[in-house]
Design a protein around this motif. Structure first.
Motif, PDB file in Angstrom:
ATOM      1  N   LYS A 227      89.264 -11.027  18.743  1.00 24.67           N
ATOM      2  CA  LYS A 227      90.029  -9.908  19.282  1.00 24.67           C
ATOM      3  C   LYS A 227      91.164 -10.474  20.121  1.00 24.67           C
ATOM      4  O   LYS A 227      90.976 -11.416  20.878  1.00 24.67           O
ATOM      5  N   GLN A 228      92.334  -9.880  19.951  1.00 24.65           N
ATOM      6  CA  GLN A 228      93.508 -10.310  20.703  1.00 24.65           C
ATOM      7  C   GLN A 228      94.210  -9.092  21.251  1.00 24.65           C
ATOM      8  O   GLN A 228      94.397  -8.109  20.544  1.00 24.65           O
ATOM      9  N   SER A 229      94.606  -9.151  22.526  1.00 24.70           N
ATOM     10  CA  SER A 229      95.368  -8.057  23.113  1.00 24.70           C
ATOM     11  C   SER A 229      96.438  -8.618  24.029  1.00 24.70           C
ATOM     12  O   SER A 229      96.308  -9.714  24.572  1.00 24.70           O
ATOM     13  N   ALA A 230      97.514  -7.870  24.156  1.00 24.45           N
ATOM     14  CA  ALA A 230      98.603  -8.220  25.066  1.00 24.45           C
ATOM     15  C   ALA A 230      99.106  -6.931  25.695  1.00 24.45           C
ATOM     16  O   ALA A 230      99.365  -5.949  24.997  1.00 24.45           O
ATOM     17  N   TYR A 231      99.202  -6.933  27.008  1.00 29.51           N
ATOM     18  CA  TYR A 231      99.673  -5.778  27.768  1.00 29.51           C
ATOM     19  C   TYR A 231     100.932  -6.211  28.517  1.00 29.51           C
ATOM     20  O   TYR A 231     100.888  -7.171  29.285  1.00 29.51           O
ATOM     21  N   THR A 232     102.049  -5.522  28.276  1.00 28.05           N
ATOM     22  CA  THR A 232     103.323  -5.953  28.836  1.00 28.05           C
ATOM     23  C   THR A 232     104.001  -4.824  29.605  1.00 28.05           C
ATOM     24  O   THR A 232     104.696  -3.989  29.016  1.00 28.05           O
ATOM     25  N   PRO A 233     103.810  -4.763  30.932  1.00 26.36           N
ATOM     26  CA  PRO A 233     104.587  -3.824  31.735  1.00 26.36           C
ATOM     27  C   PRO A 233     105.985  -4.412  31.980  1.00 26.36           C
ATOM     28  O   PRO A 233     106.140  -5.625  32.167  1.00 26.36           O
ATOM     29  N   MET A 234     107.011  -3.542  31.956  1.00 23.48           N
ATOM     30  CA  MET A 234     108.396  -3.997  32.102  1.00 23.48           C
ATOM     31  C   MET A 234     109.179  -3.062  33.010  1.00 23.48           C
ATOM     32  O   MET A 234     108.991  -1.846  32.960  1.00 23.48           O
ATOM     33  N   LEU A 235     110.079  -3.623  33.778  1.00 22.76           N
ATOM     34  CA  LEU A 235     111.042  -2.864  34.568  1.00 22.76           C
ATOM     35  C   LEU A 235     112.393  -3.023  33.875  1.00 22.76           C
ATOM     36  O   LEU A 235     112.855  -4.141  33.654  1.00 22.76           O
ATOM     37  N   LEU A 236     113.016  -1.890  33.505  1.00 27.34           N
ATOM     38  CA  LEU A 236     114.271  -1.909  32.762  1.00 27.34           C
ATOM     39  C   LEU A 236     115.432  -1.478  33.652  1.00 27.34           C
ATOM     40  O   LEU A 236     115.259  -0.624  34.531  1.00 27.34           O
ATOM     41  N   TYR A 237     116.605  -2.049  33.378  1.00 27.76           N
ATOM     42  CA  TYR A 237     117.818  -1.665  34.087  1.00 27.76           C
ATOM     43  C   TYR A 237     118.950  -1.536  33.067  1.00 27.76           C
ATOM     44  O   TYR A 237     119.235  -2.465  32.311  1.00 27.76           O
TER      45      TYR A 237
END
Length: 172
Positions: free
Chosen positions: A35-45
């Motif tokens: 099992k593989q997971s990736a969680y990517t929170p991002m702040l955009l401008y």
């Protein structure tokens, strides 16, 4: 999955990837579950009408186990590993027709922490089905080169993951 909220200048997004990969060999000597997971929170401008810059972190988690079958009677093996890749990226979007648009996002991560390098490229074509909804079609390319430990404790992950992407975007 991908979700985003913005006020026009600033935005926040989260990208979630999950894969459940299983394999059983033809002779049924082993069953493998990864099992593989990736969680990517991002702040955009938003720096221009069609250009966003973003910073974030990709939280990677990979786990797997092997259950041996047959006369050998080997004990099961299991391994889990997690790491964080800080990242910077950009996203460009432009209309390519009356109801069509093109968007491409890309980022580079790791380097200073986490992976030796992590690259993400995500081109998409969207079709506007109403003023507030569109269908999107694209392709995802994600490369990560990560290792930690030495000898019997070495964990190495050098993987290119690619595949088609289909989505719906709804503006509120």
């Amino acid at each position: 999955g991908f979700a985003e909220a913005s006020n026009g200048t600033w935005g926040f997004a989260i990208d979630v990837i999950y894969m459940d990969l299983d394999a059983t060999d033809d002779d049924r000597l082993a069953e493998i579950d990864v099992k593989q997971s990736a969680y990517t929170p991002m702040l955009l401008y938003r720096v221009a009408p069609r250009l966003d810059l973003y910073v974030g972190a990709r939280f990677n988690d990979i786990g797997g186990d092997i259950n041996f079958q047959g006369p050998l009677g080997l004990p099961p093996l299991a391994k889990d590993k997690g790491w964080v890749d800080p990242l910077i990226g950009a996203r460009f979007a432009t209309p390519i027709g009356e109801k069509w648009n093109f968007e491409i996002a890309g980022d580079i991560g790791g380097v200073v922490a986490g992976s030796d390098i992590a690259l993400n490229l995500w081109p998409m074509v969207g079709y506007e089905i109403s003023n507030s909804a569109q269908l999107a079609f694209g392709y995802r390319i994600l490369y990560m080169d990560y290792d930690s430990g030495t000898g019997a404790n070495l964990f190495a992950y050098d993987m290119l993951t690619t595949g088609p992407v289909i989505g719906v975007a709804i503006d509120f």
